[in-house]
Write a protein that holds these residues in place. Structure first.
Motif, PDB file in Angstrom:
ATOM      1  N   GLY A   1       0.241   5.571  -7.116  1.00  0.00           N
ATOM      2  CA  GLY A   1      -0.514   6.615  -7.818  1.00  0.00           C
ATOM      3  C   GLY A   1      -1.542   7.307  -6.943  1.00  0.00           C
ATOM      4  O   GLY A   1      -2.669   7.560  -7.364  1.00  0.00           O
ATOM      5  N   ARG A   2      -1.177   7.573  -5.715  1.00  0.00           N
ATOM      6  CA  ARG A   2      -2.117   8.266  -4.828  1.00  0.00           C
ATOM      7  C   ARG A   2      -1.969   9.788  -4.974  1.00  0.00           C
ATOM      8  O   ARG A   2      -0.942  10.285  -5.434  1.00  0.00           O
ATOM      9  CB  ARG A   2      -1.882   7.845  -3.379  1.00  0.00           C
ATOM     10  N   ASP A   3      -2.971  10.486  -4.514  1.00  0.00           N
ATOM     11  CA  ASP A   3      -2.984  11.938  -4.598  1.00  0.00           C
ATOM     12  C   ASP A   3      -1.939  12.548  -3.647  1.00  0.00           C
ATOM     13  O   ASP A   3      -1.610  11.956  -2.622  1.00  0.00           O
ATOM     14  CB  ASP A   3      -4.386  12.395  -4.190  1.00  0.00           C
ATOM     15  N   HIS A   4      -1.446  13.738  -3.983  1.00  0.00           N
ATOM     16  CA  HIS A   4      -0.416  14.337  -3.123  1.00  0.00           C
ATOM     17  C   HIS A   4      -0.970  14.610  -1.712  1.00  0.00           C
ATOM     18  O   HIS A   4      -0.251  14.557  -0.723  1.00  0.00           O
ATOM     19  CB  HIS A   4       0.141  15.616  -3.753  1.00  0.00           C
ATOM     20  N   SER A   5      -2.283  14.875  -1.625  1.00  0.00           N
ATOM     21  CA  SER A   5      -2.843  15.153  -0.296  1.00  0.00           C
ATOM     22  C   SER A   5      -2.771  13.898   0.597  1.00  0.00           C
ATOM     23  O   SER A   5      -2.615  13.990   1.811  1.00  0.00           O
ATOM     24  CB  SER A   5      -4.283  15.646  -0.411  1.00  0.00           C
ATOM     25  N   THR A   6      -2.881  12.748  -0.026  1.00  0.00           N
ATOM     26  CA  THR A   6      -2.759  11.496   0.747  1.00  0.00           C
ATOM     27  C   THR A   6      -1.345  11.372   1.310  1.00  0.00           C
ATOM     28  O   THR A   6      -1.143  10.962   2.460  1.00  0.00           O
ATOM     29  CB  THR A   6      -3.038  10.270  -0.162  1.00  0.00           C
TER      30      THR A   6
ATOM     31  N   ILE B   1       0.699  13.843   1.952  1.00  0.00           N
ATOM     32  CA  ILE B   1       0.878  14.837   3.030  1.00  0.00           C
ATOM     33  C   ILE B   1       0.234  14.322   4.317  1.00  0.00           C
ATOM     34  O   ILE B   1       0.812  14.381   5.404  1.00  0.00           O
ATOM     35  CB  ILE B   1       0.257  16.204   2.636  1.00  0.00           C
ATOM     36  N   TYR B   2      -0.965  13.755   4.172  1.00  0.00           N
ATOM     37  CA  TYR B   2      -1.672  13.231   5.337  1.00  0.00           C
ATOM     38  C   TYR B   2      -0.843  12.133   6.023  1.00  0.00           C
ATOM     39  O   TYR B   2      -0.664  12.126   7.244  1.00  0.00           O
ATOM     40  CB  TYR B   2      -3.041  12.694   4.902  1.00  0.00           C
ATOM     41  N   ALA B   3      -0.290  11.241   5.180  1.00  0.00           N
ATOM     42  CA  ALA B   3       0.516  10.137   5.730  1.00  0.00           C
ATOM     43  C   ALA B   3       1.732  10.690   6.466  1.00  0.00           C
ATOM     44  O   ALA B   3       2.079  10.231   7.567  1.00  0.00           O
ATOM     45  CB  ALA B   3       0.948   9.209   4.599  1.00  0.00           C
ATOM     46  N   TYR B   4       2.366  11.683   5.874  1.00  0.00           N
ATOM     47  CA  TYR B   4       3.552  12.277   6.484  1.00  0.00           C
ATOM     48  C   TYR B   4       3.198  12.872   7.855  1.00  0.00           C
ATOM     49  O   TYR B   4       3.868  12.612   8.866  1.00  0.00           O
ATOM     50  CB  TYR B   4       4.123  13.364   5.562  1.00  0.00           C
ATOM     51  N   ASP B   5       2.106  13.648   7.898  1.00  0.00           N
ATOM     52  CA  ASP B   5       1.705  14.287   9.160  1.00  0.00           C
ATOM     53  C   ASP B   5       1.349  13.252  10.223  1.00  0.00           C
ATOM     54  O   ASP B   5       1.690  13.393  11.396  1.00  0.00           O
ATOM     55  CB  ASP B   5       0.491  15.206   8.933  1.00  0.00           C
ATOM     56  N   LYS B   6       0.645  12.203   9.790  1.00  0.00           N
ATOM     57  CA  LYS B   6       0.260  11.146  10.744  1.00  0.00           C
ATOM     58  C   LYS B   6       1.507  10.552  11.389  1.00  0.00           C
ATOM     59  O   LYS B   6       1.589  10.336  12.594  1.00  0.00           O
ATOM     60  CB  LYS B   6      -0.459   9.999  10.011  1.00  0.00           C
TER      61      LYS B   6
END
Ligand code: ADP
Ligand code: MG
Length: 487
Positions: free
Chosen positions: A450-455, A457-462
């Motif tokens: 249940g994390r935010d979509h921005s989290t 996206i951040y994980a994906y970019d990392k």
């Protein structure tokens, strides 16, 4: 920061990018010997670790070490030979893959006869036979071979080594050269038809070649379980056990079949303990790592994990071509390059199927005395062509496979935990779910607790960044993807 603290920090980083089996295999029992100017000298337990640290892991290690000791530019490994002081081994003679060739066609008997018969220094006094040092007669050699249930068809010379199996191969070579000493037990795991039995058998054959006195047994777990049931019914459980604890090496294939067999697990545990105490070699295979075998007793699981674990994954294209060529050479046959490429490119899940398809084509070629067209080959092999299989990618399966790779629980990926050991798998899971099944970021956020979509996206970019810098991470993705394909 002491050298030891620095090394622990470096290992901590490396551990985040490797499977548990790889980490234990290459980094367990390593420590810093000294740092002399720009060179770090690392103590390692054996020649295999030396080769891997100095070659495959060199770049990753140096990148990490330099964060703490910027002056370091070189890694050199010293082999720590147990009691003796560390000794440097540089000579070619110590190569882990000695070019000892014996023809694949040689009969096992001839092979064993021609081997120099060395006294078995591994015998414990209780098992030492008066005849141990005397040369064996031919019939003794033959009987030892027959009792072993080994098949001479399998040897290291007709096993093709690629990046998918080099760890398992190196481990088997090490064990066959020094049974009972280094990696005990040796636990090989990987999907069906990828060459586990071939390696186990080759290891057994080579141990027996080097030690014709040895009592070795190769047995499948199913057969072991059936024999045990028979023995119990005939009141011979004790004899059954005695037969096994007398061995110098036990090779048990497909131990995933120990699952749900309580009595067999119990008997096997006692046999395992006896052999292990006597430093007799135990070699096991399974289609999955110990922790994924359901209902395996904890005491067995921890013992299986306590030695050396090596996984075998699917061969890449080059290795598949090499396997086809090796089988053709063995049969003294030729096929057109077009057919070889077609087979290698289209059958990539399983070496057994690749071999099956090849045999089918060979039979046709011999029957007709002419080469089939690629279209005909495609028709003949359509049921094993890998792209006809469905990919087994669901978010849940990706999460499970990532967790499995990093040896954590699936729930931990979606937990609140922020430890590095969880963050990295979480980022990788996000990356794979996005790139493989193109789920939206809000959905992915939901999936990982249940994390935010921005989290997400951040994980994906990392992870995308990380992949550019860290080849081990790309390897990890490849291995995880391999496991996600339906058989
Ligand atoms: P597993 O025990 O993992 O199910 P096997 O050892 O029975 O697989 O292998 C299936 C077939 O593929 C065997 O005939 C084996 O000789 C062949 N094979 C698998 N891997 C290789 C390899 N790397 N080189 C040559 N032959 C291989
Ligand atoms: Mg097998």
């Amino acid at each position: 920061m002491t050298n030891e603290e620095m090394w622990q920090a470096v290992l901590g980083e490396i551990e985040l990018t490797l499977s548990k089996a790889q980490f234990i295999t290459w980094f367990k029992n390593t420590f810093v010997h000294t740092i002399e100017q720009d060179c770090i000298i690392v103590n390692v337990p054996n020649i295999f670790t030396k080769e891997w640290l100095e070659n495959k892991y060199k770049k990753t290690l140096l990148n990490s070490i330099r964060k703490y000791k910027p002056q370091v530019n070189r890694i050199s490994c010293l082999i720590n030979t147990g009691e003796k002081p560390p000794k440097k081994i540089d000579s070619v003679a110590d190569s882990p893959m000695p070019s000892v060739k014996y023809p694949a066609s040689a009969s096992p008997i001839r092979e064993i006869e021609s081997a120099s018969i060395k006294p078995n220094t591994n015998f414990s006094p209780a098992y030492q036979q008066p005849t141990t040092n005397a040369p064996l007669t031919h019939s003794q050699i033959f009987s030892n071979y027959q009792e072993s249930h080994l098949n001479s068809r399998y040897n290291f010379d007709n096993y093709v080594v690629g990046s998918n199996n080099e760890l398992a191969y190196a481990a088997c070579r090490a064990v066959s050269d020094s049974p009972g000493n280094n990696y005990n037990p040796l636990f090989l795991y990987g999907g069906v038809g990828l060459g586990k039995t071939h390696l186990l058998q080759s290891t057994g054959n080579r141990i027996l070649k080097n030690h014709p006195h040895f009592k070795i047994k190769y047995i499948s777990t199913e057969r072991f379980a059936n024999e045990l049931v028979d023995a119990i019914q005939n009141n011979q459980a004790k004899e059954f056990k005695n037969k096994y604890i007398m061995l110098d090496a036990l090779i048990l294939d497909d131990v995933q079949f120990l699952s749900k067999k309580e009595k067999t697990q119990e008997e096997f545990f006692h046999i395992f303990e006896s052999l292990y105490q006597l430093k007799k070699q135990i070699i096991l295979s399974s289609d999955r790592p110990p922790k994924s075998i359901p209902t395996l007793e904890d005491r067995l699981r921890s013992r299986f994990e306590g030695g050396m674990m090596a996984d075998i994954s699917k061969p890449d294209l080059e290795t598949r071509i090499a396997i086809i060529n090796s089988k053709l050479t063995e049969k003294d046959l030729e096929l057109s390059g077009e057919i070889i490429n077609y087979l290698a490119e289209n059958i990539y899940h399983n070496v057994r199927e690749l071999e099956g398809a090849l045999n089918k084509i060979i039979a046709i070629v011999q029957l007709r005395n002419s080469m089939p067209s690629v279209d005909e080959v495609a028709e003949m092999t359509k049921d094993v062509v890998s792209s006809n299989r469905k990919q087994n990618m669901t978010p849940k399966k990706i999460l499970d496979a990532v967790a499995d790779y990093f040896n954590i629980k699936t729930e931990e990926i979606s937990s609140k935990g922020r430890k590095r050991t969880l963050v990295r798998p979480r980022q990788l899971a996000v990356y794979m779910i996005r790139s493989e099944i193109n789920l939206s970021f809000p959905e992915i956020g939901n999936l990982i607790g249940g994390r935010d979509h921005s989290t997400a996206i951040y994980a994906y970019d990392k992870m995308e960044q990380e992949l550019k810098q860290n080849p081990l991470m790309s390897d990890a993705i490849k291995i995880i993807k391999d496991k996600l394909i339906d058989y």
